[in-house]
Design a protein around this motif. Structure first.
Motif, short mmCIF file in Angstrom:
data_model
loop_
_atom_site.label_atom_id
_atom_site.label_comp_id
_atom_site.label_asym_id
_atom_site.label_seq_id
_atom_site.Cartn_x
_atom_site.Cartn_y
_atom_site.Cartn_z
N UNK A 7 0.84 -1.21 0.00
CA UNK A 7 0.00 0.00 0.00
C UNK A 7 0.87 1.25 0.00
N UNK A 8 1.92 1.26 0.81
CA UNK A 8 2.83 2.41 0.84
C UNK A 8 3.52 2.59 -0.50
N UNK A 9 3.93 1.50 -1.11
CA UNK A 9 4.60 1.57 -2.41
C UNK A 9 3.68 2.21 -3.45
N UNK A 10 2.46 1.68 -3.56
CA UNK A 10 1.54 2.22 -4.57
C UNK A 10 1.13 3.65 -4.23
N UNK A 13 4.02 6.01 -5.05
CA UNK A 13 4.30 6.18 -6.48
C UNK A 13 3.16 6.82 -7.24
N UNK A 14 1.94 6.67 -6.80
CA UNK A 14 0.80 7.22 -7.54
C UNK A 14 0.46 8.63 -7.07
N UNK A 15 0.36 8.82 -5.75
CA UNK A 15 -0.14 10.11 -5.27
C UNK A 15 0.98 11.06 -4.83
N UNK A 19 5.08 13.24 -10.27
CA UNK A 19 6.01 13.69 -11.32
C UNK A 19 7.31 12.90 -11.31
N UNK A 20 7.83 12.64 -10.14
CA UNK A 20 9.14 11.99 -10.04
C UNK A 20 9.03 10.58 -9.44
N UNK A 27 4.06 -0.33 -12.29
CA UNK A 27 4.84 -0.87 -11.17
C UNK A 27 5.70 -2.05 -11.60
N UNK A 28 6.52 -1.86 -12.60
CA UNK A 28 7.37 -2.93 -13.12
C UNK A 28 8.39 -3.37 -12.08
#
Length: 95
Positions: A7-10, A13-15, A19-20, A27-28
């Motif tokens: 959950x922390x990863x997604x 990376x999403x919210x 931009x970076x 999520x490769x």
């Protein structure tokens, strides 16, 4: 803990890192990490299943022995009951 990590990863990376993002939407890199974890877990799971199978075999053999003893005792009780009935029938006949 592992679900919280996903959950922390997604979320990161999403919210948070729109931009970076170091691992954008498909999520490769996360898929690579999950595949490596699965590759490491598979042999451990297989080994634990083999150990459990050995324990199950031992338990099954023990259960068989207990059931066999119980069956022998039941057969002995049946023989005793048959003898009692036979002696009662003979006693009734002789009266």
């Amino acid at each position: 803990g592992f679900i919280a990590f996903l959950i922390l990863w997604t979320f990161g990376n999403v919210w948070l890192l729109t931009r970076n993002a170091f691992d954008p939407y498909p999520f490769i890199f996360l898929n690579l990490v999950l595949s490596m974890v699965a590759a490491l877990q598979a042999p451990v799971i297989m080994m634990s299943q083999n150990r459990q199978t050995e324990r199950d075999r031992i338990d099954a053999a023990h259960d068989y022995e207990v059931n066999l003893k119980a069956e022998i005792e039941i057969m002995a009780l049946h023989e005793k009951l048959d003898e009692l009935r036979h002696s009662e029938i003979i006693g009734l006949r002789d009266e």
